[in-house]
Design a protein around this motif. Sequence first.
Motif, PDB file in Angstrom:
ATOM      1  N   PRO A   1      48.996  17.947   2.527  1.00 53.86           N
ATOM      2  CA  PRO A   1      48.046  17.207   1.686  1.00 53.86           C
ATOM      3  C   PRO A   1      48.752  16.395   0.593  1.00 53.86           C
ATOM      4  N   ASN A   2      48.215  15.216   0.302  1.00 52.65           N
ATOM      5  CA  ASN A   2      48.792  14.356  -0.731  1.00 52.65           C
ATOM      6  C   ASN A   2      48.751  14.998  -2.113  1.00 52.65           C
ATOM      7  N   ILE A   3      47.766  15.870  -2.337  1.00 53.26           N
ATOM      8  CA  ILE A   3      47.637  16.496  -3.647  1.00 53.26           C
ATOM      9  C   ILE A   3      48.880  17.311  -3.996  1.00 53.26           C
ATOM     10  N   GLN A   4      49.560  17.843  -2.965  1.00 50.30           N
ATOM     11  CA  GLN A   4      50.757  18.627  -3.238  1.00 50.30           C
ATOM     12  C   GLN A   4      51.900  17.729  -3.704  1.00 50.30           C
TER      13      GLN A   4
ATOM     14  N   GLU B   1      51.484  14.896  -5.278  1.00 47.78           N
ATOM     15  CA  GLU B   1      51.118  14.439  -6.612  1.00 47.78           C
ATOM     16  C   GLU B   1      51.385  15.529  -7.655  1.00 47.78           C
ATOM     17  N   SER B   2      51.093  16.782  -7.278  1.00 44.61           N
ATOM     18  CA  SER B   2      51.357  17.897  -8.194  1.00 44.61           C
ATOM     19  C   SER B   2      52.853  18.058  -8.441  1.00 44.61           C
TER      20      SER B   2
ATOM     21  N   SER C   1      55.111  15.750  -8.186  1.00 43.21           N
ATOM     22  CA  SER C   1      55.577  14.608  -8.970  1.00 43.21           C
ATOM     23  C   SER C   1      55.240  14.775 -10.448  1.00 43.21           C
ATOM     24  N   SER C   2      54.083  15.368 -10.715  1.00 43.83           N
ATOM     25  CA  SER C   2      53.680  15.573 -12.119  1.00 43.83           C
ATOM     26  C   SER C   2      54.555  16.610 -12.812  1.00 43.83           C
TER      27      SER C   2
END
Length: 219
Positions: free
Chosen positions: A113-116, A118-119, A121-122
């Motif tokens: 998932p892209n959310i992983q 993004e997390s 990267s944050s």
Amino acid sequence: MDWDFIRKAIPMYQEAAFLVLRLGGIGIIFAFIIGLIVSIVRYYKLPVLSQVFEGYIELSRNTPLMIQLFFLYFGLPQVGIQLSAEVCGILGLIFLGGSYFAEAIRGGLESVPNIQMESASSLGLSNTQIFLYVIFPQAIANSFPSIGANIIFLLKETSVFSAIALADLVFVAKDIMGLYYKTNEALFLMVITYLVFLLPISLLIHFIERRLRFAGFGN
């Protein structure tokens, strides 16, 4: 069934099995490396290379291994490139297996998932760290069933090596049938030999797959 003849013929099948495992193992290792490189390039959609590798996948997956072996063994000498039968067998497996591994791994990469990302990267991880520690482990776990199936598939595809005079299991079985007319015995030994070395590999792959699921990857 001539059991005495079967006992005497076992060493020939053992030698053929070792040949299959040696050539198959080398081919599968390099095919996996090729597949990994191709899948990463296609996942990140790198210009030019992505299109080239897409063409390679289509060519490899839509031509039989036997035709590829014929091209390597009989075609290349016409332009002055002479390769041994063993090298042709390995190159054929690499060419065919690389495309199957590439698609299996690419499917695993795209399943994360892209959310992983993004997390990660944050949290300040670099793109390389995100790939190595977040994307890649999950991608391999997700694609491992396909990778395992492709390993078994490629080992079974070695059955066409006899077409380029490699003494694989099929070659030995045909040789025995032609020389001694022991069809039942030859086919029985060939089936048993394939089971002896393919079944443990299949069980090992299944065990690793279950362990990966138990560890929480690929869910």
